[in-house]
Design an enzyme around this catalytic site. Sequence first.
Site, mmCIF file in Angstrom:
data_model
loop_
_atom_site.group_PDB
_atom_site.id
_atom_site.type_symbol
_atom_site.label_atom_id
_atom_site.label_comp_id
_atom_site.label_asym_id
_atom_site.label_seq_id
_atom_site.Cartn_x
_atom_site.Cartn_y
_atom_site.Cartn_z
ATOM 1 C CB THR A 48 112.247 -10.528 -27.960
ATOM 2 O OG1 THR A 48 111.363 -11.588 -28.297
ATOM 3 C CG2 THR A 48 112.299 -10.359 -26.458
ATOM 4 C CB THR A 49 116.270 -7.470 -29.108
ATOM 5 O OG1 THR A 49 116.546 -8.832 -28.804
ATOM 6 C CG2 THR A 49 117.390 -6.610 -28.554
ATOM 7 C CE1 TYR A 111 98.111 -14.509 -19.135
ATOM 8 C CE2 TYR A 111 96.260 -14.479 -20.664
ATOM 9 C CZ TYR A 111 96.743 -14.447 -19.380
ATOM 10 O OH TYR A 111 95.884 -14.353 -18.324
ATOM 11 C CE1 TYR A 137 112.865 -16.089 -30.161
ATOM 12 C CE2 TYR A 137 111.536 -14.119 -30.449
ATOM 13 C CZ TYR A 137 112.535 -14.785 -29.794
ATOM 14 O OH TYR A 137 113.209 -14.169 -28.764
ATOM 15 N NE ARG A 142 112.288 -12.519 -23.885
ATOM 16 C CZ ARG A 142 112.214 -11.321 -23.338
ATOM 17 N NH1 ARG A 142 111.043 -10.764 -23.097
ATOM 18 N NH2 ARG A 142 113.308 -10.652 -23.017
ATOM 19 C CE LYS A 165 115.874 -15.261 -31.749
ATOM 20 N NZ LYS A 165 115.445 -13.876 -31.417
ATOM 21 C CB ILE A 207 118.177 -14.228 -34.722
ATOM 22 C CG1 ILE A 207 117.887 -14.729 -36.151
ATOM 23 C CG2 ILE A 207 117.416 -12.944 -34.430
ATOM 24 C CD1 ILE A 207 116.432 -15.056 -36.417
#
Length: 296
Positions: A48-49, A111, A137, A142, A165, A207
């Site tokens: 993501t980052t 989604y 994850y 999100r 995570k 993380i």
Amino acid sequence: MKSPIFTGSGLAMITPMNTDGSVNYTEIDRIIEDQIARHTDAIISCGTTGEASTLEDEEHLNVIAHVVKRVDGRIPVIAGTGSNNTAHAVMMSKEAADFGADGLLVVTPYYNKTSQAGLIASYTAIADATDLPVIMYNVPSRTGVNIAPETARTLSAHPKINAIKEASGNISQVAKIAALCGDELNIYSGNDDQIVPLLALGGKGVISVLAHVAPQETHDICQLWFDGKTAESTALQLRMLELCEALFCDVNPIPVKAAMNMLGYNAGECRLPLVPASEANLAKIHAALAKAGLLQ
């Protein structure tokens, strides 16, 4: 018992950009060398980052390959290869394996919001596709879907599903995952303000976004805990709390890129639809960096 891919602080690395919006590979190298010198324990590329959602496939794979080559086995490199299309995640995972990544970070499908049965089927297909260990994850804020503890337990039986995570923010859920899965699933914090609580539940590390600006401190929070210095670890976690909050005053990775630019890196800006931080948030980030003693 499954050995963790790493213990301690794993950097959820940004993808620095040039002024024209292209990937800045020179700055990737600079960040990697600084992180290794300051005892970061693993690099996670294209999560993501790392703005994986706006990297084209070729860019995404090139970044992973570049990071693996630059790190050159000094610490583990974990490749972000998740997708809401399982076939696409399988393809990206196979490519990352071919490049020499040490593990995969695979976000839940976003989604389309699959069921728990769909999560089991999707993660199994991805885990079956390579010999690499997989970190699931879980970031429902999100993706719109949560990995239930019972689902984590089912998936932990797969020999290649190594870890989760946990970025749900739900400590009770993390406790249940730990209770159900035991040594068959390693747990990493996905929230920098919750490193110590997850370590207390048997977690293996974090993380981290915070590690960009405070790599030694993020490593030390974990290492102090592992060394039995729990009070010192907790004190450092609390000292970093205001900075953690500032780094999430806007949508990640907008604040951390701004912070890195303030520290003299050439992080660049995020790709649309993310836009630069407001003046108010820039002031908040600057003040937190200064209070933490990180600005020269």
